[in-house]
Design a protein around this motif. Structure first.
Motif, PDB file in Angstrom:
ATOM      1  N   ARG A   2       0.749   3.786  -3.201  1.00  0.00           N
ATOM      2  CA  ARG A   2       0.519   5.465  -2.145  1.00  0.00           C
ATOM      3  C   ARG A   2       1.574   6.455  -3.090  1.00  0.00           C
ATOM      4  O   ARG A   2       1.462   7.024  -3.609  1.00  0.00           O
ATOM      5  CB  ARG A   2       0.628   6.135  -0.941  1.00  0.00           C
ATOM      6  N   GLU A  57       0.926  -1.065  -0.092  1.00  0.00           N
ATOM      7  CA  GLU A  57      -0.247  -0.287   0.172  1.00  0.00           C
ATOM      8  C   GLU A  57       0.585   1.350   0.158  1.00  0.00           C
ATOM      9  O   GLU A  57       0.589   1.954  -1.028  1.00  0.00           O
ATOM     10  CB  GLU A  57      -1.029   0.166   1.340  1.00  0.00           C
ATOM     11  N   PHE A  58       2.627   1.121   0.604  1.00  0.00           N
ATOM     12  CA  PHE A  58       2.922   2.603   1.067  1.00  0.00           C
ATOM     13  C   PHE A  58       3.426   2.598  -0.523  1.00  0.00           C
ATOM     14  O   PHE A  58       3.872   3.482  -1.126  1.00  0.00           O
ATOM     15  CB  PHE A  58       4.157   1.993   1.853  1.00  0.00           C
ATOM     16  N   THR A  59       3.752   1.281  -1.266  1.00  0.00           N
ATOM     17  CA  THR A  59       4.254   1.738  -2.214  1.00  0.00           C
ATOM     18  C   THR A  59       3.441   2.471  -3.651  1.00  0.00           C
ATOM     19  O   THR A  59       3.712   3.425  -4.171  1.00  0.00           O
ATOM     20  CB  THR A  59       5.167   0.511  -3.415  1.00  0.00           C
TER      21      THR A  59
END
Lengths: 248, 406
Positions: A106, A102-104
């Motif tokens: 985003r 998810e961080f990637t």
């Protein structure tokens, strides 16, 4: 069929010290929809080349463009156009597998719906469905490597830079990765792949670049390279052995 | 291989790495504030001793202050991951290596314990109906300390982690009972109880199976200890980015999921998750609970205002440490995060968290709105002002970092 190369490296010299460059006048390009194998012995300069592409090291000389942009002129577009799978997994201990992906997503500005569908697909492909909510510190090395691969593939940039991706992967994981890379290639993505498992990448890469002591000593398809070396009929491993032994 | 010398070298290397920061610590404003607080505390404590309020629950205060100091134990082993390969053959001789860790871990903690005891002692002997002797109390506390250290060492070596967690709870329970028995019961009866309990605890410790040298556990503990030391250093001066100890905290797993789906807030997502599972959250939470309790106890006086602002300051220092989190992260260099989003995201996150803490820990002050509206509201305002000042300071530091990067 070729348009502008996705990755273009021209006259690259660089390394950790100005007085002692590791790379000497490297020139290479990767076209859209092409998978290029970067091969060489330990210390040949493969990882250093990749570090220069990622912007972790600055060239002493030469230029690197990704989709026509240099890192200096437009860093955000430059980095948006590439994703990287490192040789050793580099994970945040505070995040679960899902949160890494998810961080990637985003960071790369992937739409939420795309993130969700791609994550499900990647989790199934790499057999990670029951590990998605596990903290990274609780994963095995192979699973950590799968997280790195999932992160790189959720972004869907134009260029993938992949350093020794098979280390720690089980045979199913290697097969899934290779098949997925072929699918990406078909969809127009470009891949620069470094690996020592020459017998595996021989059948998957369109072209090869052989680095030796920081210099490009051969490049092209297997047929082109064997023809140029006058060693027709050799497989990639045999050719590589001849090239680096000859380069002694 | 001289294992004692190896440990000595490693300790010197670690100490040497801290020395360059000493000057900055002395110069830093935080050190000055701590000094100021110390002077204020001394003045307040002296005044308290001159005019001790009646009915002060001194035995409970003794218990509250002495238990953590007597039971909490830790060791610096300076072990490193490669030791699992290179020192493994020396496993049977590692006692030589660990002996100085055991000694220095206990000596420093006994000094800390003695300092706390001596500080609280004047209040104790003036207020307790039948106070014990200082030396006897110190000896009992040292016994509890040594037993706790031994317990921790055994817990570390246990094969079963759930058993180790159980023994951890047992250690705290045993320590609490021993200190409580000494504070409340007549000396002889308390001593008999303590000796029996100590023997039972020591016997219980011998039951679980354990590793001869728990390499991986010790390395993890050492990593956490090193991280803590750097974190304390980080209160005073900018130190290079560090890893933090991570806790699963499943109850906070949804925190951060609702953050706006934008590239600008990607770093805030990472920071929120890192905060929720990191040690800074635990420290801030403990400070906040203590703050809330003390402010509630002293809400009717200016002391309450002082405590509120001081603890909020401490929480601000802790939260500001988030600036250094992931400062050397590989992915933050490679991922296309919008320029400045990391700095802005961190400052915004810290400011909001500080404001929430200012609001929550000041709630007891609202109970005084009827009787003392101005001091209560003024104290609240000071809390918010403090959070704002921290934000201004962080923004300046961030701008300085950006200039240095250019």
């Amino acid at each position: 069929m070729n348009t502008a190369p996705v990755l273009q490296i021209t006259g690259l010299s660089g390394g950790y010290s100005l007085n002692k460059p590791v790379l000497h006048d490297i020139g290479l390009q990767v076209q859209p929809g092409e998978m290029v194998g970067l091969i060489g012995l330990n210390g040949a300069g493969k990882s250093t080349t990749m570090k220069h592409i990622l912007g972790l090291m600055s060239p002493h000389k030469g230029e690197i463009t990704v989709q026509g942009k240099t890192r200096g002129s437009d860093p955000e577009s430059y980095h948006s156009a590439l994703s990287f799978v490192p040789e050793s997994p580099l994970l945040y201990e505070e995040l679960t597998v899902r949160e890494h992906v998810e961080f990637t997503a985003r960071a790369y500005g992937v739409e939420r719906s795309d993130y969700e569908s791609r994550t499900s697909q990647l989790a199934a492909l790499f057999n990670m469905e029951d590990k998605m909510d596990t903290l990274s510190s609780h994963l095995s090395k192979g699973m950590k490597q799968k997280v790195m691969i999932m992160c790189a593939f959720v972004a869907r940039p134009a260029l993938y830079v992949i350093d020794e991706p098979f280390l720690g992967l089980d045979p199913l994981g290697i097969r899934s990765l290779l098949d997925f890379m072929l699918d990406l290639k078909k969809s127009g993505a470009s891949i620069l792949l470094s690996s020592h498992i020459l017998s595996t990448i021989e059948n998957y890469c369109d072209r090869f670049i052989v680095l030796h002591r920081g210099m490009v000593i051969a490049e092209g398809t297997l047929a082109e390279m064997t023809a140029k070396a006058g060693l027709q009929g050799l497989n990639l491993e045999q050719l590589f052995y001849e090239l680096v032994q000859g380069g002694k | 291989m001289d294992l004692k010398e190896l440990r000595r070298q490693r300790r010197s290397r670690f100490t040497g790495s801290l020395i360059p920061y000493v000057g900055y610590i002395i110069q830093s404003g935080v050190a000055m504030v701590f000094l100021l607080v110390l002077i204020m505390f001394s003045a307040w404590y002296t005044a308290l001793l001159r005019d001790i309020p009646a009915g002060i629950p001194i035995r409970w205060i003794m218990l509250l202050l002495l238990i953590p100091a007597a039971v909490h134990s830790s060791f610096r082993t300076y072990l490193q991951t490669p030791d699992t390969i290179f020192l493994l053959p020396q496993g049977h001789r590692m006692r030589e290596y660990f002996a100085p860790s055991w000694v220095s871990g206990n000596v420093w903690k006994i000094l800390r314990l003695a300092f706390i005891l001596i500080t609280i002692w004047p209040l104790y002997i003036r207020t307790d109906e039948s106070p014990k002797g200082l030396l006897a109390t110190l000896l009992v506390l040292i016994l509890v300390k040594l037993l706790s250290s031994y317990g921790l060492w055994r817990e570390t070596a246990m094969l079963s982690r759930p058993a180790a967690s159980g023994y951890n709870l047992l250690r705290w329970a045993v320590g609490t009972l021993m200190v409580a028995a000494w504070v409340w019961q007549p000396s002889i009866r308390a001593l008999i109880f303590i000796v029996i309990l100590a023997a039972a605890y020591a016997a219980a410790l011998s039951v679980p199976g354990r590793h001869s040298v728990p390499w991986e556990r010790l390395i993890t503990m050492e990593k956490n200890q090193g991280t803590r030391a750097l974190m304390v250093l980080g209160w005073f001066v900018d130190v290079p980015g560090r890893e933090q100890r991570v806790y699963a905290r499943r109850y906070l797993s949804k925190w951060g999921s609702g953050i706006t789906w934008q590239r600008n807030s990607a770093y805030r997502f990472l920071l929120t998750k890192s905060f929720a599972r990191g040690d800074i959250f635990g420290i801030v939470l403990r400070i906040a609970v203590l703050d809330l309790f003390l402010v509630w106890m002293t809400r009717g006086s200016y002391l309450g205002s002082g405590i509120y602002v001081f603890f909020l300051f401490l929480m601000g220092i802790q939260l500001t440490a988030l600036r250094k989190l992931h400062s050397e992260s590989f992915w933050l260099t490679v991922y296309p995060l919008p320029e400045g989003s990391k700095g802005k995201g961190t400052i915004q996150f810290v400011f909001r968290a500080h404001l929430v803490l200012a609001l929550l820990t000041g709630l007891p002050l609202l109970l005084e709105l009827g009787d003392r509206p101005l001091p209560a509201l003024g104290t609240y305002a000071c809390g918010f002002l403090l959070a704002y000042l921290f934000r201004v300071s962080s923004t300046r530091k961030e701008a300085r970092v950006d200039e240095d990067d250019l």
